[in-house]
Design a protein around this motif. Sequence first.
Motif, PDB file in Angstrom:
ATOM      1  N   ILE A  44      -7.171  -5.624   7.706  1.00 46.65           N
ATOM      2  CA  ILE A  44      -5.928  -5.907   6.992  1.00 46.65           C
ATOM      3  C   ILE A  44      -5.154  -7.063   7.643  1.00 46.65           C
ATOM      4  CG2 ILE A  44      -4.596  -4.142   8.286  1.00 46.65           C
ATOM      5  CD1 ILE A  44      -4.043  -4.600   4.580  1.00 46.65           C
TER       6      ILE A  44
ATOM      7  N   VAL B 296       0.845  -1.202   0.000  1.00 44.83           N
ATOM      8  CA  VAL B 296       0.000   0.000   0.000  1.00 44.83           C
ATOM      9  C   VAL B 296       0.880   1.252   0.000  1.00 44.83           C
ATOM     10  CG1 VAL B 296      -1.888   1.216   1.145  1.00 44.83           C
ATOM     11  CG2 VAL B 296      -1.794  -1.267   1.250  1.00 44.83           C
TER      12      VAL B 296
ATOM     13  N   MET C 214      -7.981   0.335   6.495  1.00 51.54           N
ATOM     14  CA  MET C 214      -8.231  -1.065   6.138  1.00 51.54           C
ATOM     15  C   MET C 214      -8.403  -1.864   7.432  1.00 51.54           C
ATOM     16  SD  MET C 214      -5.248  -1.008   3.255  1.00 51.54           S
ATOM     17  CE  MET C 214      -4.164  -0.125   4.370  1.00 51.54           C
ATOM     18  N   PRO C 215      -9.628  -1.845   7.980  1.00 54.73           N
ATOM     19  CA  PRO C 215      -9.841  -2.360   9.345  1.00 54.73           C
ATOM     20  C   PRO C 215      -9.524  -3.849   9.501  1.00 54.73           C
ATOM     21  CG  PRO C 215     -11.799  -1.214   8.511  1.00 54.73           C
ATOM     22  CD  PRO C 215     -10.865  -1.366   7.362  1.00 54.73           C
TER      23      PRO C 215
ATOM     24  N   ASN D  73     -15.071   4.401  -0.625  1.00 53.33           N
ATOM     25  CA  ASN D  73     -14.928   3.713  -1.906  1.00 53.33           C
ATOM     26  C   ASN D  73     -16.122   2.819  -2.208  1.00 53.33           C
ATOM     27  OD1 ASN D  73     -12.462   4.580  -2.971  1.00 53.33           O
ATOM     28  ND2 ASN D  73     -11.333   3.271  -1.542  1.00 53.33           N
ATOM     29  N   GLU D  74     -16.750   2.326  -1.132  1.00 50.76           N
ATOM     30  CA  GLU D  74     -17.799   1.331  -1.313  1.00 50.76           C
ATOM     31  C   GLU D  74     -19.154   1.960  -1.607  1.00 50.76           C
ATOM     32  OE1 GLU D  74     -17.775  -1.349   2.019  1.00 50.76           O
ATOM     33  OE2 GLU D  74     -15.647  -1.804   1.791  1.00 50.76           O
TER      34      GLU D  74
ATOM     35  N   THR E  23     -21.216  -1.006   8.092  1.00 54.97           N
ATOM     36  CA  THR E  23     -21.485  -1.343   6.695  1.00 54.97           C
ATOM     37  C   THR E  23     -20.261  -1.324   5.787  1.00 54.97           C
ATOM     38  OG1 THR E  23     -22.056   0.956   6.245  1.00 54.97           O
ATOM     39  CG2 THR E  23     -23.862  -0.532   6.823  1.00 54.97           C
ATOM     40  N   ASP E  24     -19.177  -0.737   6.224  1.00 53.97           N
ATOM     41  CA  ASP E  24     -17.927  -0.874   5.461  1.00 53.97           C
ATOM     42  C   ASP E  24     -17.556  -2.354   5.551  1.00 53.97           C
ATOM     43  OD1 ASP E  24     -15.191   0.365   4.474  1.00 53.97           O
ATOM     44  OD2 ASP E  24     -14.696  -1.026   6.095  1.00 53.97           O
ATOM     45  N   LEU E  25     -17.161  -2.958   4.431  1.00 53.75           N
ATOM     46  CA  LEU E  25     -16.935  -4.412   4.434  1.00 53.75           C
ATOM     47  C   LEU E  25     -15.933  -4.827   5.519  1.00 53.75           C
ATOM     48  CD1 LEU E  25     -17.316  -7.252   3.304  1.00 53.75           C
ATOM     49  CD2 LEU E  25     -15.652  -6.684   1.515  1.00 53.75           C
ATOM     50  N   GLY E  26     -14.817  -4.128   5.577  1.00 51.80           N
ATOM     51  CA  GLY E  26     -13.802  -4.460   6.579  1.00 51.80           C
ATOM     52  C   GLY E  26     -14.329  -4.307   7.998  1.00 51.80           C
ATOM     53  N   GLU E  27     -15.089  -3.244   8.222  1.00 53.62           N
ATOM     54  CA  GLU E  27     -15.657  -3.006   9.558  1.00 53.62           C
ATOM     55  C   GLU E  27     -16.683  -4.089   9.915  1.00 53.62           C
ATOM     56  OE1 GLU E  27     -16.201   0.608  11.445  1.00 53.62           O
ATOM     57  OE2 GLU E  27     -14.062   0.244  11.326  1.00 53.62           O
TER      58      GLU E  27
ATOM     59  N   LEU F 142      -6.433  -9.876   8.584  1.00 50.98           N
ATOM     60  CA  LEU F 142      -7.088 -11.174   8.392  1.00 50.98           C
ATOM     61  C   LEU F 142      -6.825 -11.745   7.006  1.00 50.98           C
ATOM     62  CD1 LEU F 142     -10.535 -10.385  10.026  1.00 50.98           C
ATOM     63  CD2 LEU F 142      -8.686 -11.780  10.970  1.00 50.98           C
ATOM     64  N   LYS F 143      -6.754 -13.078   6.950  1.00 46.90           N
ATOM     65  CA  LYS F 143      -6.582 -13.766   5.669  1.00 46.90           C
ATOM     66  C   LYS F 143      -7.944 -14.133   5.116  1.00 46.90           C
ATOM     67  CE  LYS F 143      -1.944 -15.202   5.990  1.00 46.90           C
ATOM     68  NZ  LYS F 143      -0.988 -16.000   5.255  1.00 46.90           N
TER      69      LYS F 143
ATOM     70  N   ILE G 169     -16.693  -7.141   8.863  1.00 48.29           N
ATOM     71  CA  ILE G 169     -15.956  -8.375   9.149  1.00 48.29           C
ATOM     72  C   ILE G 169     -15.471  -8.376  10.600  1.00 48.29           C
ATOM     73  CG2 ILE G 169     -13.812  -9.622   8.643  1.00 48.29           C
ATOM     74  CD1 ILE G 169     -14.223  -8.657   5.662  1.00 48.29           C
TER      75      ILE G 169
END
Lengths: 457, 183
Positions: free
Chosen positions: A152, A28, A149-150, A216-217, A130-134, A154-155, A136
């Motif tokens: 980042i 990044v 990137m909340p 971005n989402e 609702t942010d995908l990373g959040e 995780l695999k 998760i």
Amino acid sequence: MTTHAQRAATFLEDGPRTDWHDKSLWHVRSKRDGSIAGIPEWEALRQLGSDIKDNVLSNLDTYLEEFEQRATANGVIVHWAKDAEEHNRIVHGILARHRVDRIVKSKSMLTEECHLNQYLEEQGVEVIDTDLGERIIQMRNEPPSHIVMPAIHLKKEEIGQLFHEQLGTDEGASDPQYLTEAARQHLRAKFLAAKAGITGVNFAVAETGGIVVCTNEGNADMGVHLAPVQIHCMGIEKVIPRAEHLGVFTRLLGRSATGQPITIYTSHHHKPKPGGEMHVVIVDNGRTEQLGREDFRNSLKCIRCGACMNTCPIYRRSGGHSYDHTIPGPIGSILSPGLDLKKHGDLAFASTLCGSCSDVCPVKIDIHAQLYKWRQVVSEEGHLAKSKTIPLLGAGAVLSRGGLYNFMGKAARTALNIVPRAVVYNRFNPWGESRELPEVPKESFKEWYARTQTPEA
Amino acid sequence: MEGIRSNKPGPRPLPTLPPDPLSLDIDELERAFREVLSASKTTFLEPEKLAGYVRDFGADKTIVSTLPELGGTLDLVTIDDPLQLAGVDLTILHARLGVAENGAMWLSETEMVHRVLPFITQHLVLIVDRATLVPTMHAAYRRIDICETGFGVFVAGPSKTADIEQSLVIGAHGPRSLIVCLR
């Protein structure tokens, strides 16, 4: 209470994973470098961003008053909260008045800082990030490990397993496209059912009384435009003077954060939607105190891009959770000691003082210099660990006496070559746990100089 | 507020922003605009092919268009609750201007009619006039009035995320595709 070093040691136990984390973040950082290469005036732009923020701090009261006045004239309801507790009570009060029992929320480090989710859930309100990373990490009941990137840390296999358990995706499926589609369907239902939407704020414009949210989402917009009630939560330092200054900050933010020329959506909210209600909650929570600290007030210029994390050799190899603070990484390490010196003071030492954070900061915060200054505060206030104070006392005694220094140097050069390894590398030497001393030279520089340099006649 | 007043630093001047470049080559702006939007997975369509694209999109699909020459299947006048837009498949809107350095296109409520429309639609087409292209965000903010309507947005690509292992996925919550018609 554990220290950053101890938590980092846990992270480091999985070597390959540490390498993977390190490389992900560096990737990044490299994208950031690539995107600024196309902007020849980048350094001038950073200077502008820094100068505007300096002006903001020196006029913070008047800009906030101007913002409130303009926003109120636009039909926005402005609230002031002195701390996290008051912020949470205000947000819940708005929701209670509208009998809202389910909300959607986009990324907001401020609401993380205030632990809003937990508070609202205790009051019986369903909160969906609702942010995908959040989303998760919310499903995993974890705090974010990075501000941009909340998830980042995780695999994709771990996320696949999580979605299998909670969203019913196929077992073993870990394709990001497939998992994102599952989250899209799951969250779309939540957007359509929510009675209120909450977002953070990237910038609040004093001149126009509006707020700007970058994603971005598109999740922030899906949330606030569908629900009748929209709430935007911001720290007092988010205000900027004029609309034209957005030109500077939108150019800096996306490139510094992820190497994008701009976020996909840059949304400007000024008035409630027809028939809707718009609230802005302005929160202090320790920021005014930080403003009063001459050495550390610059930390309030931060625009939360995360560039200092991506570049930091300590962050990359210790993970966001090792900081045990809402904002991790270098910027978190200069913001958090001001909130609780005893708890977070050790973060000032989670740095090599290499200065890379200051080099990439889009608003030129002197992060590494502030880390160094916090170390001195920690030491003066007596919060240094014994493992640091005792060797420092010894070093101070030796370094202040020339004769003793020469003797100790000679003794060490002899001793290090003959004593068993266990005498040097043992539990009383935490420095040596993951470091090796360089090979011991036969003579000191002083001796070498005296031997080889004949004095000028 | 009293606390801020006593804790704030001494006065610091507000810097002036650099002026726009004097001469602009519109072809150069268009080249940059196309390049940066293509990098964010946006596709371009020649204006004369738009009618055909809409025709082929599917007879059973819900289409919204604000272009007088190109009718949709859903009339926005009939919409009084944004939730009624949940089933929109394709939306065609004008954008006020385009920014060459990053591909951002400005839409106010005048262009989008309903705030949620450019986000909730499954696919989005934006019509941009070549003459409205500006070089940078500085020029863009000089050209628009951000509080002319209650909401306005810069759109710079289809909705995307990279939250799973940094893998780029298009179509996070908003449109799964963005097509730009430059005319």
